[in-house]
Design a protein around this motif. Structure first.
Motif, PDB file in Angstrom:
ATOM      1  N   LEU A   1       1.548  14.717   3.389  1.00 49.24           N
ATOM      2  CA  LEU A   1       0.145  14.816   3.794  1.00 49.24           C
ATOM      3  C   LEU A   1      -0.784  14.331   2.690  1.00 49.24           C
ATOM      4  CD1 LEU A   1      -2.094  15.854   5.697  1.00 49.24           C
ATOM      5  CD2 LEU A   1      -1.794  18.114   4.653  1.00 49.24           C
ATOM      6  N   ASP A   2      -0.464  14.634   1.447  1.00 46.20           N
ATOM      7  CA  ASP A   2      -1.338  14.281   0.329  1.00 46.20           C
ATOM      8  C   ASP A   2      -1.434  12.778   0.106  1.00 46.20           C
ATOM      9  OD1 ASP A   2      -1.825  16.954  -0.131  1.00 46.20           O
ATOM     10  OD2 ASP A   2      -0.243  17.153  -1.641  1.00 46.20           O
ATOM     11  N   HIS A   3      -0.513  12.012   0.648  1.00 47.96           N
ATOM     12  CA  HIS A   3      -0.534  10.559   0.452  1.00 47.96           C
ATOM     13  C   HIS A   3      -1.434   9.828   1.451  1.00 47.96           C
ATOM     14  CE1 HIS A   3       3.688  11.229  -1.342  1.00 47.96           C
ATOM     15  NE2 HIS A   3       2.934  10.808  -2.338  1.00 47.96           N
TER      16      HIS A   3
ATOM     17  N   GLU B   1       0.834  -1.200   0.000  1.00 44.17           N
ATOM     18  CA  GLU B   1       0.000   0.000   0.000  1.00 44.17           C
ATOM     19  C   GLU B   1       0.869   1.250   0.000  1.00 44.17           C
ATOM     20  OE1 GLU B   1      -3.785   0.835   2.599  1.00 44.17           O
ATOM     21  OE2 GLU B   1      -2.048   1.652   3.673  1.00 44.17           O
ATOM     22  N   ALA B   2       1.899   1.243   0.840  1.00 46.93           N
ATOM     23  CA  ALA B   2       2.772   2.419   0.938  1.00 46.93           C
ATOM     24  C   ALA B   2       3.561   2.629  -0.342  1.00 46.93           C
ATOM     25  CB  ALA B   2       3.718   2.265   2.137  1.00 46.93           C
ATOM     26  N   ARG B   3       4.112   1.564  -0.911  1.00 50.26           N
ATOM     27  CA  ARG B   3       4.914   1.722  -2.122  1.00 50.26           C
ATOM     28  C   ARG B   3       4.068   2.168  -3.306  1.00 50.26           C
ATOM     29  NH1 ARG B   3       8.127  -3.667  -2.837  1.00 50.26           N
ATOM     30  NH2 ARG B   3       6.376  -4.507  -1.637  1.00 50.26           N
ATOM     31  N   GLN B   4       2.848   1.679  -3.365  1.00 51.23           N
ATOM     32  CA  GLN B   4       1.978   2.112  -4.460  1.00 51.23           C
ATOM     33  C   GLN B   4       1.663   3.598  -4.354  1.00 51.23           C
ATOM     34  OE1 GLN B   4      -1.622  -0.161  -4.880  1.00 51.23           O
ATOM     35  NE2 GLN B   4      -2.404   1.076  -6.569  1.00 51.23           N
ATOM     36  N   ALA B   5       1.470   4.083  -3.135  1.00 53.82           N
ATOM     37  CA  ALA B   5       1.149   5.501  -2.945  1.00 53.82           C
ATOM     38  C   ALA B   5       2.372   6.399  -3.083  1.00 53.82           C
ATOM     39  CB  ALA B   5       0.504   5.708  -1.573  1.00 53.82           C
ATOM     40  N   LEU B   6       3.533   5.921  -2.617  1.00 54.55           N
ATOM     41  CA  LEU B   6       4.696   6.794  -2.494  1.00 54.55           C
ATOM     42  C   LEU B   6       5.711   6.659  -3.617  1.00 54.55           C
ATOM     43  CD1 LEU B   6       5.512   6.330   1.321  1.00 54.55           C
ATOM     44  CD2 LEU B   6       3.882   7.886   0.256  1.00 54.55           C
TER      45      LEU B   6
ATOM     46  N   MET C   1      -1.003  11.817  15.124  1.00 53.07           N
ATOM     47  CA  MET C   1      -1.377  10.801  14.148  1.00 53.07           C
ATOM     48  C   MET C   1      -0.823  11.109  12.766  1.00 53.07           C
ATOM     49  SD  MET C   1      -2.745   8.340  15.665  1.00 53.07           S
ATOM     50  CE  MET C   1      -3.106   7.435  14.151  1.00 53.07           C
ATOM     51  N   MET C   2      -0.816  12.362  12.367  1.00 54.12           N
ATOM     52  CA  MET C   2      -0.244  12.714  11.071  1.00 54.12           C
ATOM     53  C   MET C   2       1.243  12.376  11.044  1.00 54.12           C
ATOM     54  SD  MET C   2      -0.036  16.396   9.154  1.00 54.12           S
ATOM     55  CE  MET C   2      -1.806  16.633   9.308  1.00 54.12           C
ATOM     56  N   GLN C   3       1.939  12.750  12.105  1.00 52.87           N
ATOM     57  CA  GLN C   3       3.367  12.463  12.202  1.00 52.87           C
ATOM     58  C   GLN C   3       3.625  10.961  12.126  1.00 52.87           C
ATOM     59  OE1 GLN C   3       6.879  13.178  15.562  1.00 52.87           O
ATOM     60  NE2 GLN C   3       4.771  13.606  16.062  1.00 52.87           N
ATOM     61  N   ALA C   4       2.865  10.179  12.885  1.00 58.81           N
ATOM     62  CA  ALA C   4       3.079   8.732  12.922  1.00 58.81           C
ATOM     63  C   ALA C   4       2.799   8.089  11.563  1.00 58.81           C
ATOM     64  CB  ALA C   4       2.193   8.114  14.001  1.00 58.81           C
ATOM     65  N   GLN C   5       1.741   8.521  10.888  1.00 57.68           N
ATOM     66  CA  GLN C   5       1.420   7.943   9.580  1.00 57.68           C
ATOM     67  C   GLN C   5       2.506   8.244   8.549  1.00 57.68           C
ATOM     68  OE1 GLN C   5      -3.023   8.224   8.403  1.00 57.68           O
ATOM     69  NE2 GLN C   5      -2.806   9.701  10.071  1.00 57.68           N
ATOM     70  N   ILE C   6       2.989   9.476   8.538  1.00 56.33           N
ATOM     71  CA  ILE C   6       4.014   9.852   7.563  1.00 56.33           C
ATOM     72  C   ILE C   6       5.293   9.054   7.789  1.00 56.33           C
ATOM     73  CG2 ILE C   6       5.591  11.746   6.966  1.00 56.33           C
ATOM     74  CD1 ILE C   6       3.161  13.632   7.151  1.00 56.33           C
ATOM     75  N   ILE C   7       5.691   8.915   9.036  1.00 54.87           N
ATOM     76  CA  ILE C   7       6.929   8.189   9.331  1.00 54.87           C
ATOM     77  C   ILE C   7       6.766   6.704   9.053  1.00 54.87           C
ATOM     78  CG2 ILE C   7       8.524   7.530  11.177  1.00 54.87           C
ATOM     79  CD1 ILE C   7       7.927  10.331  12.429  1.00 54.87           C
ATOM     80  N   LEU C   8       5.680   6.095   9.540  1.00 55.61           N
ATOM     81  CA  LEU C   8       5.488   4.652   9.362  1.00 55.61           C
ATOM     82  C   LEU C   8       5.378   4.290   7.892  1.00 55.61           C
ATOM     83  CD1 LEU C   8       5.148   1.894  10.679  1.00 55.61           C
ATOM     84  CD2 LEU C   8       2.686   2.339  10.810  1.00 55.61           C
ATOM     85  N   ALA C   9       4.623   5.043   7.118  1.00 56.18           N
ATOM     86  CA  ALA C   9       4.464   4.737   5.695  1.00 56.18           C
ATOM     87  C   ALA C   9       5.799   4.809   4.968  1.00 56.18           C
ATOM     88  CB  ALA C   9       3.461   5.698   5.066  1.00 56.18           C
TER      89      ALA C   9
ATOM     90  N   LEU D   1       8.812   4.344   6.163  1.00 55.64           N
ATOM     91  CA  LEU D   1       9.672   3.226   6.539  1.00 55.64           C
ATOM     92  C   LEU D   1       9.193   1.913   5.937  1.00 55.64           C
ATOM     93  CD1 LEU D   1      10.472   4.026  10.279  1.00 55.64           C
ATOM     94  CD2 LEU D   1      11.721   4.710   8.216  1.00 55.64           C
ATOM     95  N   LEU D   2       7.884   1.682   5.928  1.00 55.37           N
ATOM     96  CA  LEU D   2       7.367   0.429   5.391  1.00 55.37           C
ATOM     97  C   LEU D   2       7.551   0.333   3.880  1.00 55.37           C
ATOM     98  CD1 LEU D   2       4.084  -0.068   7.453  1.00 55.37           C
ATOM     99  CD2 LEU D   2       6.250  -1.307   7.671  1.00 55.37           C
ATOM    100  N   ALA D   3       7.557   1.465   3.202  1.00 52.01           N
ATOM    101  CA  ALA D   3       7.781   1.445   1.758  1.00 52.01           C
ATOM    102  C   ALA D   3       9.218   1.077   1.406  1.00 52.01           C
ATOM    103  CB  ALA D   3       7.434   2.811   1.161  1.00 52.01           C
ATOM    104  N   ARG D   4      10.131   1.250   2.353  1.00 51.51           N
ATOM    105  CA  ARG D   4      11.551   1.098   2.041  1.00 51.51           C
ATOM    106  C   ARG D   4      12.239  -0.072   2.722  1.00 51.51           C
ATOM    107  NH1 ARG D   4      13.606   7.428   1.968  1.00 51.51           N
ATOM    108  NH2 ARG D   4      12.024   8.163   0.493  1.00 51.51           N
ATOM    109  N   PHE D   5      11.655  -0.568   3.839  1.00 54.58           N
ATOM    110  CA  PHE D   5      12.355  -1.586   4.616  1.00 54.58           C
ATOM    111  C   PHE D   5      11.435  -2.744   4.966  1.00 54.58           C
ATOM    112  CE2 PHE D   5      14.383   2.471   5.663  1.00 54.58           C
ATOM    113  CZ  PHE D   5      15.707   2.195   5.338  1.00 54.58           C
TER     114      PHE D   5
END
Length: 456
Positions: free
Chosen positions: A308-310, A296-301, A410-418, A420-424
């Motif tokens: 924020l837009d993601h 999900e993260a890689r498809q969006a990012l 929550m915004m901060q956590a979503q941006i950071i988690l997404a 990291l998950l897209a890359r690792f």
């Protein structure tokens, strides 16, 4: 409930099934506050008992919690024991103040967390997520994630609160927070015996060095800003320097500024870092779910860090964080005092009683959650979340004193988690799995060490 992925049961606290004595309760509270929650609290709406001359009630009933947090909130001020633990570090700040003093402080700091201002801060979070990704890429193959996430969220809060961190050493400051939690932040036998709070506790004296370290860094940042022309930074400190009570003309004293900045720096990075750390641990234990979230993260990012837009394109990322904070709420237990007689969950409550709000048990309550100890983010699918009582899930509190920075966190956590998950890819590290332990916040008892590898 959706079963699109195998769901795991992560580590939890096995509750005691026999009443604890006064000495056993004290030992449990000093070792891990979550251990004082009895097994019956996970199956009943309210549990009552006594400790010495004090009668207490643990409340896990959503309608009763609504009454405590909202409908009759003035009857349930924060416990003096809890305030005693916090005052050396954060004084009479927004979290500990009451009445008119609290209302004007809330008005003073609310503008920085207004929606338009929070969304304007998203680029700071994106830049921080990119730096965290670069650090992980260089650090592997095993990383202790709590420390890493604390450093990451510390970057964000320093930029938001102080427009920079030149006066802060994240490691020194973080160590001071932990020392404070382990000294002044622990319950004392004097608390259980209801000795007045003005009588010094040993932990308070042991925590003085940690307070001095934290306050020294914050004071330097405030002094540096006072020596500059204010009004241009538009960060939290600038808002508080300019804040004026419209009714009285009051402004924040130097002590007010120090204590509020201390509170926001600690709360603003500690709780978010823990939510991220627990989420990564849970995903490391749930490879199929991690694969879904990563896709999900890689498809969006693509190759970019999250912005924020993601976020709307990554609903699973948000559900993972919600479920992580259900299993491991940043604060697992709160306490209130009772001013006047009342009735909660069908039980009479007397003035002078103590109310415990065991959020850790509420979030794992068998009457409120199916398979409550299982990690299943699909609990937060829109239809399931809408059908649930608002007061069954309280990671940020509720009522007039709901966390002012919840949307920011929550915004901060979503941006950071997404990002990291897209890359690792994250897998469990060596040794036993960490268990939740609470002094002030719910931390992993051994930290969270994960194996990381770049995603191909």
């Amino acid at each position: 409930m959706s079963q699109t992925a195998p769901f795991v049961m992560p580590p939890h606290i096995e509750p005691h099934r026999k009443p604890l004595s006064l000495l056993q309760s004290l030992r449990a509270a000093r070792r891990n506050v979550l251990e004082i929650i009895p097994a019956i609290a996970y199956t009943q709406p309210i549990v009552s008992g006594s400790m010495g001359s004090a009668r207490w009630h643990m409340v896990q009933d959503p309608p009763a919690l609504r009454r405590i947090y909202l409908d009759n909130a003035d009857n349930y001020p924060k416990s003096e024991v809890m305030l005693r633990m916090l005052r050396p570090a954060i004084g009479n700040s927004l979290f500990t103040a009451a009445g008119a003093d609290w209302r004007w402080q809330r008005r003073a700091v609310a503008p920085v967390f207004a929606h338009r201002n929070v969304t304007a801060l998203a680029p700071v979070m994106t830049a921080t997520a990119e730096r965290a990704s670069q650090r992980l890429n260089a650090a592997g193959p095993e990383v202790e994630m709590v420390g890493e996430m604390l450093s990451t969220t510390f970057d964000v809060i320093c930029d938001v609160a102080l427009s920079g961190r030149e006066h802060f050493d994240a490691t020194v400051y973080g160590d001071a927070i932990l020392r404070y939690f382990e000294t002044a932040g622990k319950a004392s036998l004097l608390d259980f015996l209801r000795v007045p709070s003005w009588f010094p506790r040993p932990g308070e004296l042991l925590g003085l060095g940690a307070v001095k370290t934290m306050h020294g860094m914050v004071a330097k940042a405030i002094e540096a800003r006072r020596n500059q022309a204010t009004g241009q930074a538009d960060d939290l400190l600038d808002f508080m320097l300019k804040a004026t009570d419209p009714d009285t003309g009051r402004t924040m004293s130097p002590k007010d500024l120090l204590h509020n900045m201390q509170f926001f720096i600690v709360a603003g990075h500690e709780t978010t870092a823990l939510a991220l750390s627990w989420a990564l641990q849970l995903l490391a234990l749930s490879p199929d779910l991690q694969t879904r979230a990563s896709a999900e993260a890689r498809q969006a990012l693509g190759a970019e860090p999250a912005t924020l837009d993601h976020l709307d394109a990554m609903p699973l990322i948000r559900r993972i964080l919600d479920e992580s904070m259900r299993l491991y709420p940043p604060v697992g237990m709160l306490a209130r005092e009772v001013i006047a007689d009342d009735r909660l969950a069908g039980r009479d409550i007397a003035a002078g009683d103590v109310i415990f709000l065991p959020l850790y048990a509420l979030h794992r309550h068998e009457m409120l959650w199916a398979e409550p100890n299982i990690f299943n983010p699909d609990r937060f699918l829109p239809d399931e979340a809408a059908a649930r009582d608002r007061y069954a899930y309280l990671p940020f509190g509720a009522g007039p004193r709901v966390c002012v920075g919840a949307n920011f966190a929550m915004m901060q956590a979503q941006i950071i988690l997404a990002t990291l998950l897209a890359r690792f890819d994250f897998t469990p590290g060596p040794g036993p799995l960490p268990k939740p332990t609470m002094l002030m916040t719910v931390r992993p008892d051994t930290g969270i060490t994960l194996k990381i590898s770049p995603r191909r």
